[in-house]
Motif scaffolding. Structure first.
Motif, mmCIF file in Angstrom:
data_model
loop_
_atom_site.group_PDB
_atom_site.id
_atom_site.type_symbol
_atom_site.label_atom_id
_atom_site.label_comp_id
_atom_site.label_asym_id
_atom_site.label_seq_id
_atom_site.Cartn_x
_atom_site.Cartn_y
_atom_site.Cartn_z
ATOM 1 N N HIS A 254 0.835 -1.211 0.000
ATOM 2 C CA HIS A 254 0.000 0.000 0.000
ATOM 3 C C HIS A 254 0.871 1.263 0.000
ATOM 4 O O HIS A 254 0.591 2.234 -0.719
ATOM 5 C CB HIS A 254 -0.908 -0.001 1.235
ATOM 6 C CG HIS A 254 -1.695 1.254 1.402
ATOM 7 N ND1 HIS A 254 -2.799 1.545 0.644
ATOM 8 C CD2 HIS A 254 -1.514 2.328 2.240
ATOM 9 C CE1 HIS A 254 -3.289 2.713 0.996
ATOM 10 N NE2 HIS A 254 -2.519 3.216 1.963
ATOM 11 N N GLU A 255 1.927 1.248 0.813
ATOM 12 C CA GLU A 255 2.827 2.406 0.873
ATOM 13 C C GLU A 255 3.524 2.624 -0.465
ATOM 14 O O GLU A 255 3.712 3.769 -0.892
ATOM 15 C CB GLU A 255 3.852 2.191 1.985
ATOM 16 C CG GLU A 255 3.245 2.258 3.392
ATOM 17 C CD GLU A 255 4.222 1.793 4.452
ATOM 18 O OE1 GLU A 255 5.346 1.382 4.081
ATOM 19 O OE2 GLU A 255 3.860 1.830 5.647
ATOM 20 N N GLU A 256 3.905 1.533 -1.148
ATOM 21 C CA GLU A 256 4.552 1.673 -2.463
ATOM 22 C C GLU A 256 3.593 2.285 -3.472
ATOM 23 O O GLU A 256 3.978 3.155 -4.258
ATOM 24 C CB GLU A 256 5.042 0.310 -2.934
ATOM 25 C CG GLU A 256 6.271 -0.214 -2.191
ATOM 26 C CD GLU A 256 6.758 -1.525 -2.763
ATOM 27 O OE1 GLU A 256 5.939 -2.237 -3.410
ATOM 28 O OE2 GLU A 256 7.944 -1.847 -2.585
ATOM 29 N N ARG A 257 2.331 1.826 -3.442
ATOM 30 C CA ARG A 257 1.343 2.381 -4.379
ATOM 31 C C ARG A 257 1.095 3.860 -4.087
ATOM 32 O O ARG A 257 0.969 4.678 -4.985
ATOM 33 C CB ARG A 257 0.031 1.591 -4.288
ATOM 34 C CG ARG A 257 0.097 0.205 -4.905
ATOM 35 C CD ARG A 257 -1.303 -0.361 -5.119
ATOM 36 N NE ARG A 257 -2.037 -0.469 -3.850
ATOM 37 C CZ ARG A 257 -2.004 -1.528 -3.070
ATOM 38 N NH1 ARG A 257 -1.254 -2.583 -3.410
ATOM 39 N NH2 ARG A 257 -2.699 -1.561 -1.952
ATOM 40 N N ALA A 258 1.002 4.168 -2.793
ATOM 41 C CA ALA A 258 0.764 5.572 -2.431
ATOM 42 C C ALA A 258 1.932 6.456 -2.868
ATOM 43 O O ALA A 258 1.732 7.590 -3.346
ATOM 44 C CB ALA A 258 0.551 5.673 -0.913
ATOM 45 N N ALA A 259 3.157 5.938 -2.720
ATOM 46 C CA ALA A 259 4.334 6.711 -3.141
ATOM 47 C C ALA A 259 4.337 6.901 -4.648
ATOM 48 O O ALA A 259 4.683 7.982 -5.158
ATOM 49 C CB ALA A 259 5.598 5.990 -2.676
ATOM 50 N N ALA A 260 3.945 5.851 -5.388
ATOM 51 C CA ALA A 260 3.909 5.949 -6.846
ATOM 52 C C ALA A 260 2.878 6.968 -7.294
ATOM 53 O O ALA A 260 3.115 7.767 -8.216
ATOM 54 C CB ALA A 260 3.608 4.573 -7.443
ATOM 55 N N VAL A 261 1.721 6.979 -6.645
ATOM 56 C CA VAL A 261 0.673 7.947 -6.987
ATOM 57 C C VAL A 261 1.155 9.362 -6.693
ATOM 58 O O VAL A 261 0.938 10.295 -7.484
ATOM 59 C CB VAL A 261 -0.622 7.636 -6.206
ATOM 60 C CG1 VAL A 261 -1.628 8.767 -6.361
ATOM 61 C CG2 VAL A 261 -1.223 6.317 -6.677
ATOM 62 N N ALA A 262 1.810 9.523 -5.551
ATOM 63 C CA ALA A 262 2.304 10.856 -5.180
ATOM 64 C C ALA A 262 3.348 11.340 -6.178
ATOM 65 O O ALA A 262 3.384 12.530 -6.545
ATOM 66 C CB ALA A 262 2.896 10.805 -3.765
ATOM 67 N N GLU A 263 4.200 10.421 -6.621
ATOM 68 C CA GLU A 263 5.239 10.800 -7.586
ATOM 69 C C GLU A 263 4.588 11.213 -8.907
ATOM 70 O O GLU A 263 5.028 12.182 -9.555
ATOM 71 C CB GLU A 263 6.195 9.612 -7.776
ATOM 72 C CG GLU A 263 7.364 9.936 -8.697
ATOM 73 C CD GLU A 263 8.324 8.769 -8.814
ATOM 74 O OE1 GLU A 263 9.169 8.819 -9.715
ATOM 75 O OE2 GLU A 263 8.219 7.818 -8.011
ATOM 76 N N THR A 264 3.578 10.483 -9.345
ATOM 77 C CA THR A 264 2.877 10.821 -10.585
ATOM 78 C C THR A 264 2.223 12.195 -10.488
ATOM 79 O O THR A 264 2.281 13.012 -11.433
ATOM 80 C CB THR A 264 1.811 9.749 -10.898
ATOM 81 O OG1 THR A 264 2.434 8.475 -11.001
ATOM 82 C CG2 THR A 264 1.084 10.074 -12.185
ATOM 83 N N GLU A 265 1.586 12.451 -9.338
ATOM 84 C CA GLU A 265 0.945 13.758 -9.130
ATOM 85 C C GLU A 265 1.983 14.881 -9.183
ATOM 86 O O GLU A 265 1.739 15.962 -9.742
ATOM 87 C CB GLU A 265 0.240 13.769 -7.767
ATOM 88 C CG GLU A 265 -0.908 12.793 -7.643
ATOM 89 C CD GLU A 265 -2.157 13.299 -8.349
ATOM 90 O OE1 GLU A 265 -2.217 14.501 -8.656
ATOM 91 O OE2 GLU A 265 -3.057 12.482 -8.617
ATOM 92 N N GLU A 266 3.149 14.623 -8.611
ATOM 93 C CA GLU A 266 4.201 15.644 -8.591
ATOM 94 C C GLU A 266 4.718 15.914 -10.008
ATOM 95 O O GLU A 266 4.943 17.076 -10.378
ATOM 96 C CB GLU A 266 5.351 15.160 -7.686
ATOM 97 C CG GLU A 266 6.440 16.185 -7.505
ATOM 98 C CD GLU A 266 7.520 15.713 -6.570
ATOM 99 O OE1 GLU A 266 8.615 16.289 -6.618
ATOM 100 O OE2 GLU A 266 7.276 14.757 -5.782
ATOM 101 N N VAL A 267 4.876 14.883 -10.822
ATOM 102 C CA VAL A 267 5.326 15.076 -12.212
ATOM 103 C C VAL A 267 4.319 15.879 -12.996
ATOM 104 O O VAL A 267 4.670 16.789 -13.773
ATOM 105 C CB VAL A 267 5.588 13.706 -12.860
ATOM 106 C CG1 VAL A 267 5.808 13.863 -14.365
ATOM 107 C CG2 VAL A 267 6.752 13.019 -12.215
ATOM 108 N N ARG A 268 3.032 15.586 -12.816
ATOM 109 C CA ARG A 268 1.990 16.325 -13.528
ATOM 110 C C ARG A 268 1.995 17.792 -13.127
ATOM 111 O O ARG A 268 1.730 18.682 -13.923
ATOM 112 C CB ARG A 268 0.633 15.711 -13.252
ATOM 113 C CG ARG A 268 0.435 14.351 -13.915
ATOM 114 C CD ARG A 268 -0.914 13.770 -13.582
ATOM 115 N NE ARG A 268 -1.134 12.471 -14.216
ATOM 116 C CZ ARG A 268 -2.160 11.705 -14.023
ATOM 117 N NH1 ARG A 268 -3.090 12.083 -13.142
ATOM 118 N NH2 ARG A 268 -2.262 10.533 -14.640
#
Length: 367
Positions: free
Chosen positions: A352-366
């Motif tokens: 869950h933490e890995e998925r949350a980190a991946a989502v946060a990284e995607t949001e930051e790139v956008r």
């Protein structure tokens, strides 16, 4: 078991010693005698006999003492001992119609043939602590002596066809199974259900019986009659050709008059609920009779909507020995199971933490 734990065997021996010490209580006070428990705690002893499926007041009293007053532990002791006893045969059905009652009441008719007999009961006492006394008053006779024959109330209604017959004229009376020897199979016969209810936990039956009165089951009950008294037990001895009297046992019988039923083909009539228990056990017998009627829903074409009408639910959960074992086994070591689930929870949290980190990284790139 905890024997496998380092030092576990010694710890268990110490636990046994502590249990005996706590059970003895203050060494300066006299030890409670078995006959004192059997004579002065008769209601408790009756419950242990009922749920232990064995009529033996002395043995039940011993179990209560050994269990330090823990009813379920005492019931387990009695049932365990019962399995070691040989079976020589069967007794004849108890003739409760001729039971000479020590107590007999009815909530349906004021003036009964033979009269009401209050007998031994807590019903009319004030719920206040009484002063401790060495000896109570000696009562040699009931305040309301029977004034003649005491026909059962349900029999009086039956003679007038106002209540369903005890058994249909065209029905057979098959030999009931023995729940202590045969596996439980659903659906059960009424006789088998009554066996299970007689062994069932009084508190559980009381709660379900109460639920039927509150609308969770079609009972609408009236206490037709409650009787407490001694009845003779006769042993069927085929080699002799006649029954042999073994003695008398104290029982409580409850006949409940329940919601009437009728159809286009049959006139309206009341229906029956029945309970029979060892000793002075009115609450148990009454609860049994409420559940007996609720569990007969299929016989009257009623919808089974309430827990008290579900045969498998009631029977499967009323046995307190099984319930105790299943609940208390949770105290035993479950180290391997817990470690497996602990590992699973940690892995799921990590994912869950890995998925949350991946989502946060995607949001930051956008952004």
């Amino acid at each position: 078991m905890y024997v496998a734990v380092k030092g576990g065997e010694k710890a268990i021996a110490n636990a046994h010693a502590l249990l005996a010490q706590e059970g003895r209580g203050d060494p300066g006070t006299p030890r409670i005698a078995v006959d004192a428990v059997a004579g002065q705690l008769a209601v408790l002893v009756a419950r242990v006999m009922n749920e232990g499926s064995l009529y033996d007041p002395e043995l039940a009293a011993r179990a209560v003492l050994q269990a330090q007053g823990d009813v379920l532990e005492a019931v387990t002791l009695v049932r365990s001992y019962r399995t070691t006893l040989p079976r020589f045969g069967y007794t004849l059905p108890l003739d409760t119609a001729t039971l000479p009652p020590q107590r007999r009441i009815s909530a349906t008719f004021k003036d009964l043939p033979g009269g009401q007999q209050l007998g031994v009961t807590f019903d009319y006492t004030h719920r206040l602590f009484a002063e401790a006394t060495t000896d109570g008053p000696v009562v040699t006779a009931s305040a309301a002596e029977p004034s003649g024959p005491m026909p059962r109330v349900n029999d009086l209604l039956g003679d007038a066809s106002l209540i369903e017959p005890e058994r249909s004229p065209d029905s057979t009376d098959p030999e009931p199974a023995d729940l202590t020897r045969d596996p439980t199979m659903f659906p059960m016969s009424r006789a088998e259900r009554l066996q299970a209810l007689a062994r069932g936990d009084e508190g559980f039956l009381l709660a379900l019986g109460y639920s039927t009165q509150r609308g969770f089951g079609r009972t609408h009950p009236f206490a037709g009659e409650v009787r407490v008294g001694e009845v003779e037990v006769e042993f069927d001895a085929p080699e002799l050709g006649f029954a042999v009297p073994l003695g008398r046992v104290e029982v409580t019988e409850c006949q409940m008059i329940n919601q009437f039923t009728g159809s286009a083909d049959k006139p309206a009539q009341f229906t029956r609920g029945y309970g029979l228990a060892f000793g002075r056990s009115e609450r148990k017998a009454m609860s049994m009779s409420l559940l007996d009627r609720a569990l007969r829903a299929d016989e009257f074409g009623e919808r089974r909507e309430a827990p008290a009408q579900d045969e498998e639910f009631v029977v499967s959960h009323s046995d307190n020995v099984q319930a105790t074992g299943f609940v208390e086994h949770l105290k035993l070591p479950h180290y391997v199971d817990f470690q497996a689930e602990l590992g699973l929870v940690r892995r799921l949290r990590h994912e869950h933490e890995e998925r949350a980190a991946a989502v946060a990284e995607t949001e930051e790139v956008r952004a």
